[in-house]
Design an enzyme around this catalytic site. Structure first.
Site, mmCIF file in Angstrom:
data_model
loop_
_atom_site.group_PDB
_atom_site.id
_atom_site.type_symbol
_atom_site.label_atom_id
_atom_site.label_comp_id
_atom_site.label_asym_id
_atom_site.label_seq_id
_atom_site.Cartn_x
_atom_site.Cartn_y
_atom_site.Cartn_z
ATOM 1 N N SER A 252 0.860 -1.186 0.000
ATOM 2 C CA SER A 252 0.000 0.000 0.000
ATOM 3 C C SER A 252 0.889 1.227 0.000
ATOM 4 O O SER A 252 2.041 1.178 0.467
ATOM 5 C CB SER A 252 -0.893 0.018 1.244
ATOM 6 O OG SER A 252 -1.528 1.277 1.404
ATOM 7 N N TYR B 123 -2.576 -0.932 10.339
ATOM 8 C CA TYR B 123 -2.610 -1.102 8.881
ATOM 9 C C TYR B 123 -1.314 -0.605 8.250
ATOM 10 O O TYR B 123 -0.711 -1.296 7.418
ATOM 11 C CB TYR B 123 -3.797 -0.344 8.301
ATOM 12 C CG TYR B 123 -3.924 -0.505 6.802
ATOM 13 C CD1 TYR B 123 -4.535 -1.623 6.262
ATOM 14 C CD2 TYR B 123 -3.423 0.461 5.927
ATOM 15 C CE1 TYR B 123 -4.649 -1.792 4.898
ATOM 16 C CE2 TYR B 123 -3.529 0.307 4.558
ATOM 17 C CZ TYR B 123 -4.141 -0.823 4.042
ATOM 18 O OH TYR B 123 -4.236 -0.988 2.680
#
Length: 282
Positions: A168, A183
């Site tokens: 990401s 995350y």
């Protein structure tokens, strides 16, 4: 002089073909995973979608098989469970005669408390899927690829395999949005794991990562869906911080996914490829 470590010299488009390849995609029932599966099936591969949402995976597999003519199947798989991941890899090998490409894609997005009040339970929930799941998928896929390459002999054209992880943009930069520490940390782990796996598994297996930016998917409780209630101000801010002025769609990742899955990327390994609309450039 011919070389067996570069794409065949019969046109650049041929280098993107996955004809005859067997592909496994975790998290394939929706979003980015579905886009990866579409790209591979459209390029000639046969695909297994592994997802904890077995019903959703079955539906996507049926639609994709009808649309492309590829052999597309589904299997229930919790990527935090070693036996499930091993079964998904075995199913791909059994169905297609081998595993050529694996997308370690399954992930979750959770917005919990800021760091100073983050619970260990919530931290581990994200790490189990986003980091442990990528590790288990890579480990089992690589073991199958190594076995296949060894059995075929080092000189076999197309020996080895390709593994693509989903990192990401938040594995590379922080965010002002609170509650995403788990995350962000998990995706940072995917970035470094990808690099190390590439070193350990080369030269016969290539490992790369795709790092998406803000993509319209159902992750994070649906906060990035186009019609997410109450999220328009946050999405507007994301657009303003992105050079292309919009959020992405899963389809925006298909070209890069196919590149990394195909012989076109024969000299690429250990790299993290941003697909973020210019978010990190602003």
């Amino acid at each position: 002089m011919e070389r067996d470590d570069v794409p065949a010299a019969n046109g650049v488009l041929e280098a993107f073909s996955l004809d005859g390849d067997g592909v496994l995609v975790t998290g394939g029932a929706s979003g980015i995973g579905t886009a990866y599966a579409e790209a591979c099936a459209e390029a000639g591969a046969d695909v297994i979608l592994a997802d904890i949402d077995a019903e959703g995976a079955e539906s996507v597999a049926a639609d994709l098989a009808d649309a492309t003519g590829a052999d597309v199947r589904a299997i229930a798989c919790d990527v935090t469970d070693e036996d499930d991941v091993r079964a998904a890899v075995d199913a791909t090998v059994d169905a297609f005669g081998g595993l050529d490409v694996a997308f370690a894609n399954a992930g979750i997005g959770r917005m919990f408390n800021p760091v100073h009040s983050q619970s260990l339970e919530h931290w581990r929930e994200v790490m189990d899927v986003n980091l442990d799941g990528v590790f288990l998928t890579t480990r089992e896929a690589a073991a199958a690829m190594k076995e296949d390459s060894s059995a075929a002999g080092d000189g076999r054209e197309g020996s080895g395999g390709r593994i693509v992880t989903t990192a990401s943009v938040l594995g590379l930069v922080g965010t002002e949005t609170p509650g995403l520490s788990a995350y962000v940390a998990s995706k940072g782990g995917v970035v470094q794991f990808t690099k190390q796996a590439a070193v350990e598994l080369g030269p016969d297996i290539r490992v790369n990562a795709i790092a998406p930016g803000w993509i319209h998917t159902g992750i994070g409780g649906g906060m990035l869906r186009e019609d997410a209630p109450g999220m328009e101000p946050i999405q507007d801010q994301m657009r303003q911080e992105t050079a292309l002025g919009r959020l992405g769609y899963p389809e925006d990742l298909k070209g890069l996914a196919l590149f990394l899955a195909s012989p076109a990327s024969a000299y690429c390994t250990g790299a993290v490829y941003l697909n973020d609309g210019g978010y990190t450039a602003t």
